[in-house]
Design a protein around this motif. Structure first.
Motif, PDB file in Angstrom:
ATOM      1  N   ARG A 187      45.853  24.332  36.777  1.00 52.19           N
ATOM      2  CA  ARG A 187      45.525  24.740  38.039  1.00 52.19           C
ATOM      3  C   ARG A 187      46.939  24.915  38.825  1.00 52.19           C
ATOM      4  O   ARG A 187      47.090  25.954  39.646  1.00 52.19           O
ATOM      5  CB  ARG A 187      45.096  23.413  38.689  1.00 52.19           C
ATOM      6  CG  ARG A 187      43.645  22.721  38.458  1.00 52.19           C
ATOM      7  CD  ARG A 187      43.227  21.575  38.925  1.00 52.19           C
ATOM      8  NE  ARG A 187      42.272  20.824  38.220  1.00 52.19           N
ATOM      9  CZ  ARG A 187      41.962  19.704  38.256  1.00 52.19           C
ATOM     10  NH1 ARG A 187      42.584  18.775  39.216  1.00 52.19           N
ATOM     11  NH2 ARG A 187      41.209  19.192  37.676  1.00 52.19           N
ATOM     12  N   ILE A 188      47.729  24.167  38.576  1.00 53.11           N
ATOM     13  CA  ILE A 188      49.335  24.413  39.285  1.00 53.11           C
ATOM     14  C   ILE A 188      49.600  25.817  38.894  1.00 53.11           C
ATOM     15  O   ILE A 188      50.315  26.336  39.733  1.00 53.11           O
ATOM     16  CB  ILE A 188      50.350  23.528  38.849  1.00 53.11           C
ATOM     17  CG1 ILE A 188      49.738  21.752  39.353  1.00 53.11           C
ATOM     18  CG2 ILE A 188      51.485  23.546  39.389  1.00 53.11           C
ATOM     19  CD1 ILE A 188      50.566  20.824  38.813  1.00 53.11           C
ATOM     20  N   SER A 189      49.438  25.961  37.658  1.00 56.72           N
ATOM     21  CA  SER A 189      50.240  27.319  37.039  1.00 56.72           C
ATOM     22  C   SER A 189      49.498  28.624  37.629  1.00 56.72           C
ATOM     23  O   SER A 189      50.326  29.516  38.079  1.00 56.72           O
ATOM     24  CB  SER A 189      50.107  27.330  35.473  1.00 56.72           C
ATOM     25  OG  SER A 189      50.441  28.325  35.267  1.00 56.72           O
ATOM     26  N   CYS A 190      48.112  28.571  37.684  1.00 59.00           N
ATOM     27  CA  CYS A 190      47.432  29.785  38.230  1.00 59.00           C
ATOM     28  C   CYS A 190      47.713  29.743  39.587  1.00 59.00           C
ATOM     29  O   CYS A 190      47.729  31.163  40.026  1.00 59.00           O
ATOM     30  CB  CYS A 190      45.948  29.600  37.780  1.00 59.00           C
ATOM     31  SG  CYS A 190      44.963  28.405  38.794  1.00 59.00           S
ATOM     32  N   VAL A 191      47.975  28.723  40.360  1.00 56.42           N
ATOM     33  CA  VAL A 191      48.180  28.874  42.062  1.00 56.42           C
ATOM     34  C   VAL A 191      49.556  29.352  42.277  1.00 56.42           C
ATOM     35  O   VAL A 191      49.745  30.009  42.958  1.00 56.42           O
ATOM     36  CB  VAL A 191      47.691  27.578  42.459  1.00 56.42           C
ATOM     37  CG1 VAL A 191      48.242  27.653  43.940  1.00 56.42           C
ATOM     38  CG2 VAL A 191      46.413  27.262  42.620  1.00 56.42           C
ATOM     39  N   SER A 192      50.388  29.042  41.347  1.00 56.34           N
ATOM     40  CA  SER A 192      51.745  29.289  41.557  1.00 56.34           C
ATOM     41  C   SER A 192      51.907  30.649  41.158  1.00 56.34           C
ATOM     42  O   SER A 192      52.727  31.366  41.908  1.00 56.34           O
ATOM     43  CB  SER A 192      52.830  28.367  40.593  1.00 56.34           C
ATOM     44  OG  SER A 192      52.915  27.051  40.929  1.00 56.34           O
ATOM     45  N   LEU A 193      51.407  30.953  40.411  1.00 62.02           N
ATOM     46  CA  LEU A 193      51.238  32.681  39.794  1.00 62.02           C
ATOM     47  C   LEU A 193      50.814  33.621  40.970  1.00 62.02           C
ATOM     48  O   LEU A 193      51.218  34.521  41.010  1.00 62.02           O
ATOM     49  CB  LEU A 193      50.362  32.831  38.471  1.00 62.02           C
ATOM     50  CG  LEU A 193      50.420  34.284  37.847  1.00 62.02           C
ATOM     51  CD1 LEU A 193      51.951  34.682  37.484  1.00 62.02           C
ATOM     52  CD2 LEU A 193      49.797  34.282  36.568  1.00 62.02           C
ATOM     53  N   GLY A 194      49.614  33.269  41.307  1.00 64.68           N
ATOM     54  CA  GLY A 194      49.165  33.720  42.453  1.00 64.68           C
ATOM     55  C   GLY A 194      49.800  33.997  43.742  1.00 64.68           C
ATOM     56  O   GLY A 194      50.087  34.890  44.232  1.00 64.68           O
TER      57      GLY A 194
END
Length: 312
Positions: A187-194
């Motif tokens: 979750r953290i990763s995909c949001v940060s990537l977005g």
């Protein structure tokens, strides 16, 4: 009656987890220190936002790859990240010119936006205590940003800063309603990537001098905003929040706001008025009042889910 060793370990684990949440909240509250330091070196607000999310997106990228089969959820996370990253530009701009204490109280209005989006978009009707808490936060924001507390020329920037809690509120809703099937680090990763992807177009149109700090000290501030106020606090929340539950997490997490006040006071010599301290107390009281049970309602999960989603 004898106390079993496992009981003592449980108590110790709860205490350590509570300290972890407090430490994470302090890290989130230090954002104004890093952001103002970097913008004073000539960095554009969107460049500061980019660096805050970029390290987390890079370090945790393997978790997105592991969850690639859940591509629909990942897509929602990317969209939420774009909203949060772009919204955070307004927060950085506000910290640049307005008192940290005022900007901090306005940022803490994110539960209000969270409730509205949950209700209007996802049909998640808030309870009475959640509505009361939201009204208390609105009153606190009005008190902290009143004409007596803030010069009139700063009001447009403060209105722009509301894009940050709006984007954050949307991100929390996506987290709870669309990302629950993903592992926390994914979750953290995909949001940060977005967030990184959403800020890239702005970076392309920005002169190179405004994309990086001008001194070695500035690069240390970049490391601080990326690790000390983003990646490490997010991971602490991810690990510690499930141990103590949302009720204690929300209370311990309220340390973020007084930390912002103290940063403005000690780092930038900004006096904190009685009205602003009263606003701080109202926000913390609203957080304590909000239901903390692990229920579907956003009101009960905003404090935990929001910081897993990448708070500022």
């Amino acid at each position: 009656m004898a106390v079993r060793a496992s009981d003592r370990l449980d108590v110790m684990g709860t205490g350590v987890a509570t300290v972890g949440i407090i430490m994470a909240s302090v890290g989130f509250g230090l954002v104004p220190y890093f952001a103002r330091g970097l913008t004073s070196e000539g960095m554009a607000p969107h460049a500061v936002a980019f660096f805050r999310y970029a390290i987390a997106a890079t370090v945790l990228l393997p978790f997105v790859w592991q969850a690639r089969a859940e591509w629909r959820a990942l897509l929602w996370g990317l969209v939420a990240g774009v909203a949060m990253g772009v919204g955070w530009i307004g927060y950085v701009r506000a910290v640049e010119v307005a008192p940290v204490s005022t900007v901090g109280v306005l940022y803490m209005t994110y539960p209000v936006f969270t409730l509205l989006i949950a209700w209007l978009v996802f049909g998640d009707r808030p309870g009475r205590r959640a509505v009361l808490a939201a009204l208390m936060i609105i009153a606190a924001a009005a008190l902290a940003s009143s004409p007596a507390a803030v010069p009139a020329e700063h009001l447009p920037v403060l209105v722009l800063s509301l894009a940050a809690p709006l984007g954050f509120g949307f991100g929390i809703n996506v987290l709870v309603h669309r990302l629950s099937g993903l592992k926390p680090l994914a979750r953290i990763s995909c949001v940060s990537l977005g967030s990184v992807l959403g800020l890239l177009p702005l970076l392309v149109a920005t002169p190179i001098e405004a994309l990086r700090p001008a001194t070695v000290e500035g690069w240390w501030l970049v490391v601080g905003v990326a690790l000390g106020s983003a990646l490490v606090p997010q991971m602490l929340f991810t690990v510690c929040a499930p141990v103590i539950g949302t009720a204690r997490t929300s209370i311990a997490g309220s340390f973020e706001l007084p930390t912002m006040f103290l940063v403005g006071w000690f780092a930038f010599a900004e006096p904190v008025s009685l009205a602003q301290w009263a606003a701080c107390a109202m926000v913390i009281a609203a957080i304590v009042l909000t239901p903390g049970k692990p229920i579907r309602s956003i009101a009960g999960n905003a404090a935990v889910g929001g910081r897993e989603c990448g708070n500022g």
